[in-house]
Write a protein that holds these residues in place. Structure first.
Motif, short mmCIF file in Angstrom:
data_model
loop_
_atom_site.label_atom_id
_atom_site.label_comp_id
_atom_site.label_asym_id
_atom_site.label_seq_id
_atom_site.Cartn_x
_atom_site.Cartn_y
_atom_site.Cartn_z
N TRP A 1 1.78 7.50 -4.46
CA TRP A 1 2.30 8.54 -5.35
C TRP A 1 1.20 9.06 -6.23
O TRP A 1 0.15 8.53 -6.31
N LEU B 1 3.81 1.63 -1.09
CA LEU B 1 4.54 1.79 -2.36
C LEU B 1 3.75 2.64 -3.36
O LEU B 1 4.31 3.30 -4.22
N PHE B 2 2.41 2.60 -3.22
CA PHE B 2 1.57 3.27 -4.21
C PHE B 2 1.02 4.60 -3.71
O PHE B 2 0.02 5.09 -4.19
N ASP C 1 0.84 -1.21 0.00
CA ASP C 1 0.00 0.00 0.00
C ASP C 1 0.87 1.25 0.00
O ASP C 1 0.62 2.20 -0.74
#
Lengths: 225, 163
Positions: free
Chosen positions: B163, B160-161, B158
């Motif tokens: 952005w 990691l995303f 979670d």
């Protein structure tokens, strides 16, 4: 099938953009290529005809970040949308980890959308893959056009849901991307159905392109967790 | 029998043995570069180098090339074409099936000859097949490592995303 390379500390996954011809699959990749930092992506390869129609596939490798010390490297492919190129299309699906179906919202393209979706299910089945059990998202592209069909109509035609077989999954699961909607729910007939997450997009402007990519990539990594 | 194994994991020892074998092949044939590519287009490893070569792109296109030719073979009633040869003015490429799962790509130039590369290619494919058989049969016995790698990493995924 994702590949984990312990030597180079990379997790490699394959995502395929599928859908009818001229629906915007290549445009999705071109937008990603244009927006991500050059050091996190490779070359955009297009095997296209002289008139820029995809002949075999487009390919773009992108790094989406590091997890547990492993670089997450996604290989994005498109398939040729034209009906004629089914043999090439099928080849690209081999060992796929996640699928994005790029539908064309224009009402007159509904039949082409349906044909392509059916073709996707058929080609996946030939490899023994079950689309309902793998990372799969739907993108409704060209939402800016005046002849775009309502999302509800597109959903009803292209993403009506499949019956949930596992009892453990038979519980209301809200759609994290659309307030008030559910990905898993019980319909009027009493059956539990699950739908693929969907996104509205105007790929030519980049709207919805990264939302779609993020959603499918996340599903692919979660399938490994 | 390695065909159809659903997943497999190389250990560092496997990886060392595979790259060592490919290096010897490069030395023996005086080729420039050898790559091992999964049939889905993922690059497993590369040894040696060729000027301006982007191995990721090369791997993807090779797998597509091989896949297309595999279908052509079937149309002709052949089970497959196990070897492909692309001849260029300066550099040429041999592509060979390994264990029906991977593809060995050899890039060479005029410092060697087609005949020598072709002669050495067959025993090289056999050697790699034997090494892969060991890795794949071990994978069938144990839990693949990739299932463990991201186990319990939902929150990290979670994050990691964001952005």
């Amino acid at each position: 099938m994702s590949m984990i390379n312990y030597a180079s500390r990379e997790i490699n996954c394959k995502i395929v953009y599928y859908g009818p011809g001229l629906g915007g699959k290549t445009t999705n990749l071109e937008h990603v290529y244009g927006k991500v930092k050059p050091e996190t992506r490779g070359k955009l390869i297009s095997l296209a005809t002289e008139t820029e129609r995809t002949l075999f596939f487009d390919f773009l490798p992108v790094d989406l970040g590091t997890i547990r010390g492993f670089k997450t490297r996604f290989h994005l492919y498109t398939v040729p949308g034209q009906v004629y190129y089914n043999a090439s299309r099928k080849l690209i699906l081999k060992n796929v980890d996640g699928i994005v179906f790029v539908g064309d919202s224009q009402t007159e393209r509904m039949e082409a959308n349906l044909e392509s979706m059916q073709n996707l299910y058929d080609n996946m089945a030939e490899y023994g893959y079950d689309l309902t059990k793998m990372p799969f998202v739907v993108q409704y592209n060209k939402r800016d056009l005046p002849n775009a069909a309502p999302v509800a109509d597109l959903q009803a035609a292209l993403n009506p849901g499949w019956e949930v077989e596992e009892p453990a999954k038979c519980r209301v699961t809200p759609d994290p991307y659309h307030a008030g909607e559910n990905l898993v729910e019980q319909i009027a007939t009493g059956e539990w159905v699950e739908r693929a997450p969907f996104f509205e997009a105007v790929a030519v402007n980049g709207d919805g392109v990264f939302d779609t990519l993020k959603a499918v990539s996340k599903l692919v990594l979660k399938a490994l967790a | 029998m390695t065909a159809g194994a659903p997943s497999w994991t190389f250990t560092e020892d496997d990886f060392g043995a595979i790259t060592g074998s490919m290096r010897r092949f490069l030395d023996d044939t005086n080729s420039m570069c050898a790559m091992l590519v999964d049939k889905s287009g993922q690059l497993v490893t590369t040894v040696g180098s060729a000027p301006g070569l982007d191995p990721t792109t090369f791997a993807t296109l090779t797998a597509a090339d091989f896949g297309a030719n595999d279908q052509l073979a079937r149309i002709l009633g052949e089970t497959d074409f196990t070897t492909l040869f692309h001849q260029g003015e300066r550099e040429s490429v041999f592509v060979a099936d390994v264990a029906r799962r991977l593809i060995l790509v050899v890039i060479f130039d005029s410092r060697t000859s087609v005949g020598l590369v072709k002669l050495k290619l067959k025993p090289q494919v056999e050697e790699l097949t034997a090494l892969l058989d060991v890795a794949m049969s071990r994978s069938r016995l144990g839990v693949p490592q990739q299932e463990k790698l991201l186990h319990g990493a939902e929150q990290e995924i979670d994050d990691l995303f964001q952005w």
